[in-house]
Structure formats: C-alpha cells, structure tokens
Motif scaffolding. Structure first.
Motif, short mmCIF file in Angstrom:
data_model
loop_
_atom_site.label_atom_id
_atom_site.label_comp_id
_atom_site.label_asym_id
_atom_site.label_seq_id
_atom_site.Cartn_x
_atom_site.Cartn_y
_atom_site.Cartn_z
N ASP A 1 7.67 -14.37 -30.14
CA ASP A 1 8.15 -15.74 -30.31
C ASP A 1 9.66 -15.76 -30.50
O ASP A 1 10.34 -16.70 -30.06
CB ASP A 1 7.48 -16.38 -31.53
CG ASP A 1 5.97 -16.46 -31.37
OD1 ASP A 1 5.52 -17.30 -30.58
OD2 ASP A 1 5.26 -15.67 -32.01
N TYR A 2 10.17 -14.71 -31.15
CA TYR A 2 11.60 -14.65 -31.46
C TYR A 2 12.02 -13.18 -31.50
O TYR A 2 11.19 -12.30 -31.79
CB TYR A 2 11.88 -15.31 -32.80
CG TYR A 2 13.32 -15.76 -32.99
CD1 TYR A 2 13.75 -16.99 -32.50
CD2 TYR A 2 14.24 -14.96 -33.66
CE1 TYR A 2 15.06 -17.42 -32.67
CE2 TYR A 2 15.56 -15.38 -33.84
CZ TYR A 2 15.96 -16.61 -33.34
OH TYR A 2 17.26 -17.03 -33.50
N GLY A 3 13.27 -12.91 -31.19
CA GLY A 3 13.75 -11.54 -31.20
C GLY A 3 15.15 -11.41 -31.76
O GLY A 3 15.96 -12.36 -31.73
N TYR A 4 15.43 -10.21 -32.27
CA TYR A 4 16.76 -9.85 -32.77
C TYR A 4 17.19 -8.57 -32.06
O TYR A 4 16.39 -7.67 -31.84
CB TYR A 4 16.73 -9.59 -34.27
CG TYR A 4 16.40 -10.81 -35.11
CD1 TYR A 4 17.41 -11.62 -35.62
CD2 TYR A 4 15.08 -11.12 -35.41
CE1 TYR A 4 17.10 -12.73 -36.41
CE2 TYR A 4 14.76 -12.23 -36.19
CZ TYR A 4 15.78 -13.02 -36.68
OH TYR A 4 15.48 -14.12 -37.45
N VAL A 5 18.48 -8.50 -31.75
CA VAL A 5 19.06 -7.29 -31.14
C VAL A 5 19.98 -6.65 -32.16
O VAL A 5 20.86 -7.31 -32.74
CB VAL A 5 19.85 -7.63 -29.86
CG1 VAL A 5 20.43 -6.35 -29.25
CG2 VAL A 5 18.96 -8.35 -28.86
N ILE B 1 23.03 -7.08 -36.64
CA ILE B 1 22.35 -7.98 -35.70
C ILE B 1 23.42 -8.65 -34.85
O ILE B 1 24.29 -9.34 -35.38
CB ILE B 1 21.52 -9.05 -36.43
CG1 ILE B 1 20.44 -8.42 -37.32
CG2 ILE B 1 20.89 -10.02 -35.42
CD1 ILE B 1 19.30 -7.78 -36.61
N THR B 2 23.35 -8.43 -33.53
CA THR B 2 24.39 -8.96 -32.65
C THR B 2 23.94 -10.20 -31.87
O THR B 2 24.76 -11.05 -31.55
CB THR B 2 24.84 -7.89 -31.65
OG1 THR B 2 23.70 -7.39 -30.93
CG2 THR B 2 25.53 -6.74 -32.36
N ILE B 3 22.66 -10.28 -31.55
CA ILE B 3 22.14 -11.41 -30.78
C ILE B 3 20.76 -11.75 -31.33
O ILE B 3 20.00 -10.85 -31.72
CB ILE B 3 22.01 -11.07 -29.28
CG1 ILE B 3 23.33 -10.58 -28.70
CG2 ILE B 3 21.52 -12.28 -28.47
CD1 ILE B 3 23.22 -10.06 -27.27
N SER B 4 20.40 -13.02 -31.32
CA SER B 4 19.03 -13.43 -31.65
C SER B 4 18.67 -14.65 -30.83
O SER B 4 19.54 -15.37 -30.34
CB SER B 4 18.89 -13.72 -33.15
OG SER B 4 19.69 -14.82 -33.53
#
Length: 234
Positions: free
Chosen positions: A202-206, A212-215
């Motif tokens: 449903d959701y992601g984090y990089v 954490i650079t992108i979500s």
C-alpha cells in the motif's frame, strides 16, 4: 499500528540510522526497500529492541515501546521473521512451529492457529516430522513465516523473505504475504526485490545510508523514474 519518530542508532563510530521516521497504518502492507547496508535490517532490530537506540521513539498500537525488552514486544503481537530464516535445524518442522507460540498459554487457540498455518503451507504439513535442516531453502522460509504466525502477530515484520529463492517460490511467498494481510495481520516488509514488494504494498519507503529518501504509495514508487533506475533495473 506502528510509528517510528526520529530514530538514531550507532554501531561504535558508525551512525547507522540517521533520524528515521515511518509509520504502518492498520490493515496495510508497507515496504522498506534499499541497497545492502542501507540500514533496513537495523531498523527492524531497533524496533524489536535487539539493538540499542541512540535516540528516537517507537510507538506500537498507541503505546511507547521504545524502552521495552524484546520478549514483551513479542508478547504484544509485534513479531519479526528474521533474515536468513533462522530455523532450528535439528528440530522437526512441527517442533519449530510449536516454538513460535512459546509466549502463549491458550492451547485451544494455539491448535487452531497451527491448523491455519498448515492450510497456508500444506507442504510443511507433509513434512511436519522432518528435521528442519533437511528442508529446501523455500521450505525453510515458509517454516520461518509459519513459526512467526504462531505468535499471533498483530504486526509481522519480515526481513528479506525472498532472498536466495527460485522465482516460482518467490511468487508463492508474496502471494502468502497478501493472504496473511487479508487475514488481519499488518505487514512491514524489507525486500531487495523492490518490484515484487512494491506491487503488493500500500505504501513504501526508500532507504539510503540510514536515511529515508523517498516515500509514497506502492503504485507511485513503481513508476518513479529514480526508483526504476536504481532498484528496478530499468
């Protein structure tokens, strides 16, 4: 269900996590993706109290568990399926599964959950008297997940469940993760197979080097040019 605020972790002189903040909403599958050494496994270990936090907070189901010990965290229904499966090789499949319920006393419910995990993983029922160390890699991963489910998790954190597995087994594992979520278990998933993880999330984090650079939603990250180049091989 889970909220991490400004989490920092040091290993000696290494600043492994640099102010991580992320959340897992009720009913969702959330992915944390990134390269080796980005700090993904450290994040899960810090949540579970397996590595000391330098600073920051962890809230689970509305309660601050930052200072809780690992056993109490597990008793509360926050459970980690570790990287590398970590099954007990000399014990049978059935004995490994039984150990997953070691914090529980509700025998009738334990029996019901045991039946459920064998329905999820019929191959394990076929091999329940077999030593876990003689199973294939895919079967050991199934056993690691089944053992975790016996703790009756409200939130299941999974560290690289597809690592080293054949593509057909990987597909099966991700299908089972979706089934587990539909059964009411929230999932926080760490994966190097970014495409497969984001497709079910449903959701992601990089994460990159402890930050954490992108979500964004799983769908949005799948079409993000930066993610496609760095993690999807496109």
């Amino acid at each position: 269900m889970l909220e991490i605020k400004d989490l920092h972790v040091h290993y000696g002189g290494i600043h492994a996590l640099r102010g991580i903040s992320l959340s897992v909403e009720y009913g969702k599958i959330i992915s944390l993706i990134g390269a080796n050494g980005a700090g993904k496994s450290t994040t899960l270990k810090a949540i579970m109290g397996l590595v000391p936090k330098t600073s920051g907070s962890v809230f689970y189901d509305g309660k601050d568990i930052s200072a809780n010990n690992t056993k109490d965290i597990v008793k509360g229904g926050l459970i980690l399926t570790p990287e590398g499966r970590r099954v007990f090789p000399d014990l049978t499949v059935d004995e490994n599964i039984a150990l997953g319920a070691y914090t529980r006393k509700d025998k009738a419910e334990i029996a019901r959950d045991r039946k459920w995990v064998f329905e999820l993983f019929p191959r394990l029922e076929e091999r329940k008297w077999q030593a876990a160390g003689t199973l294939s890699g895919g079967e050991q991963q199934m056993l690691a997940v089944a053992r975790s489910l016996m703790g009756r998790p409200k939130l299941l954190m999974m560290d690289e469940p597809s690592l080293g597995l054949a593509p057909l087994i990987v597909k099966n594992i991700f299908s089972i993760i979706k089934e587990i979520n539909k059964a009411g278990v929230n999932v926080l998933l760490i994966e190097q197979n970014a495409k497969a993880a984001l497709e079910i999330s449903d959701y992601g984090y990089v994460m990159e080097t402890g930050v954490i650079t992108i979500s964004g939603t799983g769908k949005d990250l799948l079409v993000n040019d930066q993610i496609r180049k760095a993690y999807l091989g496109e």
